[in-house]
Design an enzyme around this catalytic site. Sequence first.
Site, PDB file in Angstrom:
ATOM      1  N   HIS A  89       3.164  -6.278 -11.476  1.00  0.00           N
ATOM      2  CA  HIS A  89       3.521  -5.856 -10.116  1.00  0.00           C
ATOM      3  C   HIS A  89       3.095  -6.844  -9.042  1.00  0.00           C
ATOM      4  O   HIS A  89       3.790  -7.063  -8.055  1.00  0.00           O
ATOM      5  CB  HIS A  89       2.874  -4.492  -9.849  1.00  0.00           C
ATOM      6  N   GLY A 109       0.844  -1.196   0.000  1.00  0.00           N
ATOM      7  CA  GLY A 109       0.000   0.000   0.000  1.00  0.00           C
ATOM      8  C   GLY A 109       0.868   1.230   0.000  1.00  0.00           C
ATOM      9  O   GLY A 109       1.372   1.610  -1.048  1.00  0.00           O
ATOM     10  N   SER A 150       6.289  -4.621  -2.575  1.00  0.00           N
ATOM     11  CA  SER A 150       5.838  -3.267  -2.908  1.00  0.00           C
ATOM     12  C   SER A 150       6.102  -2.343  -1.711  1.00  0.00           C
ATOM     13  O   SER A 150       7.241  -2.341  -1.216  1.00  0.00           O
ATOM     14  CB  SER A 150       4.352  -3.357  -3.273  1.00  0.00           C
ATOM     15  N   TRP A 151       5.061  -1.669  -1.179  1.00  0.00           N
ATOM     16  CA  TRP A 151       5.322  -0.866   0.041  1.00  0.00           C
ATOM     17  C   TRP A 151       5.877  -1.778   1.142  1.00  0.00           C
ATOM     18  O   TRP A 151       6.681  -1.365   1.978  1.00  0.00           O
ATOM     19  CB  TRP A 151       4.055  -0.152   0.513  1.00  0.00           C
ATOM     20  N   ASP A 184       6.497  -4.799 -14.319  1.00  0.00           N
ATOM     21  CA  ASP A 184       5.872  -4.138 -13.174  1.00  0.00           C
ATOM     22  C   ASP A 184       5.689  -2.659 -13.533  1.00  0.00           C
ATOM     23  O   ASP A 184       6.660  -1.909 -13.643  1.00  0.00           O
ATOM     24  CB  ASP A 184       6.781  -4.296 -11.942  1.00  0.00           C
TER      25      ASP A 184
HETATM   26  C1  STX Z   1       2.127   2.069  -4.742  1.00  0.00           C
HETATM   27  N1  STX Z   1       1.630   0.983  -3.926  1.00  0.00           N
HETATM   28  C2  STX Z   1       2.302  -0.242  -4.139  1.00  0.00           C
HETATM   29  C3  STX Z   1       1.871  -1.261  -3.120  1.00  0.00           C
HETATM   30  O1  STX Z   1       2.432  -1.346  -2.044  1.00  0.00           O
HETATM   31  C4  STX Z   1       0.704  -2.075  -3.425  1.00  0.00           C
HETATM   32  N2  STX Z   1       0.177  -2.262  -4.597  1.00  0.00           N
HETATM   33  N3  STX Z   1      -0.886  -3.113  -4.410  1.00  0.00           N
HETATM   34  C5  STX Z   1      -0.949  -3.398  -3.133  1.00  0.00           C
HETATM   35  C6  STX Z   1      -1.960  -4.301  -2.487  1.00  0.00           C
HETATM   36  C7  STX Z   1      -1.580  -5.760  -2.758  1.00  0.00           C
HETATM   37  C8  STX Z   1      -1.982  -4.083  -0.992  1.00  0.00           C
HETATM   38  C9  STX Z   1      -3.334  -4.024  -3.079  1.00  0.00           C
HETATM   39  O2  STX Z   1       0.019  -2.782  -2.467  1.00  0.00           O
END
Ligand code: STX
Length: 320
Positions: free
Chosen positions: A299, A46, A113-114, A271
């Site tokens: 991604h 997120g 990701s985050w 990604d």
């Molecule tokens: C820019 N946000 C990237 C990230 O952390 C992210 N992208 N999708 C998600 C979820 C899987 C939590 C929906 O987190």
Amino acid sequence: KAELRAQYPEKEAYDSGTLKVSDIHTLKYWQYGISSGNPVVFVHGGPGGGTSVRDSRYFDPAAYRIILFDQRGSGESTPAAELKENNTWASVEDMERLRKHLGVDRWVVFGGSWGSTLSLAYAETHPDKVKALVLRGIFNLRRKELEWFYEDKGGACMMFPDYFEDYRDFIPRAEQKDMMGAYYRRLTGDDEKVRLEAAKQWSRWEMATSRLYIDDNYLSKAEGDKWSLQFARIECHYFINGGFMESDTQLLDNVGKIRHIPATIVQGRYDIVCPMETAWLLHKRWPEAEFFIIPDSGHSAVEPGTTSRLVQAADKYKDL
Ligand SMILES: CNCC(=O)c1nnc(C(C)(C)C)o1
């Protein structure tokens, strides 16, 4: 073509609880697998995305003590979507509070990701508590990463012009030069209706671009009122503040603190949300870490090639 590994079957959590981490915030956490197992903590994305039981299934439940938690304002943590006292370094210390609360000495840290951002921030702050790192879809919140995805500056908008149009045109033309600022004003304004619509537009843009093939089921996540408010408000709050980093490259500059830790980096070639350049820069500064580019992934962690590599990485560290 090597056999793709699937996730482990779903099992019930053997424990769950809450932990008060500040005057405002209380976190929800769950434990899966076996209490005597090798501890691993899953760090969700997120920010604001929250966890789900699916996140426990990267790990062999016969070997791991699997710890999931919802970060501040996310998922079942309360208050939902709260931005006060919500920042990267508070979340790093929350992980320490949770680790001590659960009586864990050292643990494997796993995030995408985050979740890879927070995992790196945690490991660089508390390297002695980290047995190994598994990082996917590398995201450092550098200005160019944020502008690539959220601004109309020739980035992801050129790959998904159709979905970008809806995200962009929700904002009046006069404000489109600073999309993150325009969304932040609406996501934190007094008008509930505008907040919710902004949250859904923001979330839909990310859900549409997270997979190699657009997945309507994935897109439907953005229709949830609570989830989209948590996801959009918390993400935009962190991004407006550049992830609360001292510098644009703080996480890359401090890799020297963690190069001794066993690690695996998994990155989708296609990604669009967190383009591969950041993973490549991390790899170049951290040659000891195993580095896998998944040739047919976007991604998301749920792309088959990515899931397979993540399960293999978790298996590699299960007896540490
Ligand atoms: C820019 N946000 C990237 C990230 O952390 C992210 N992208 N999708 C998600 C979820 C899987 C939590 C929906 O987190």
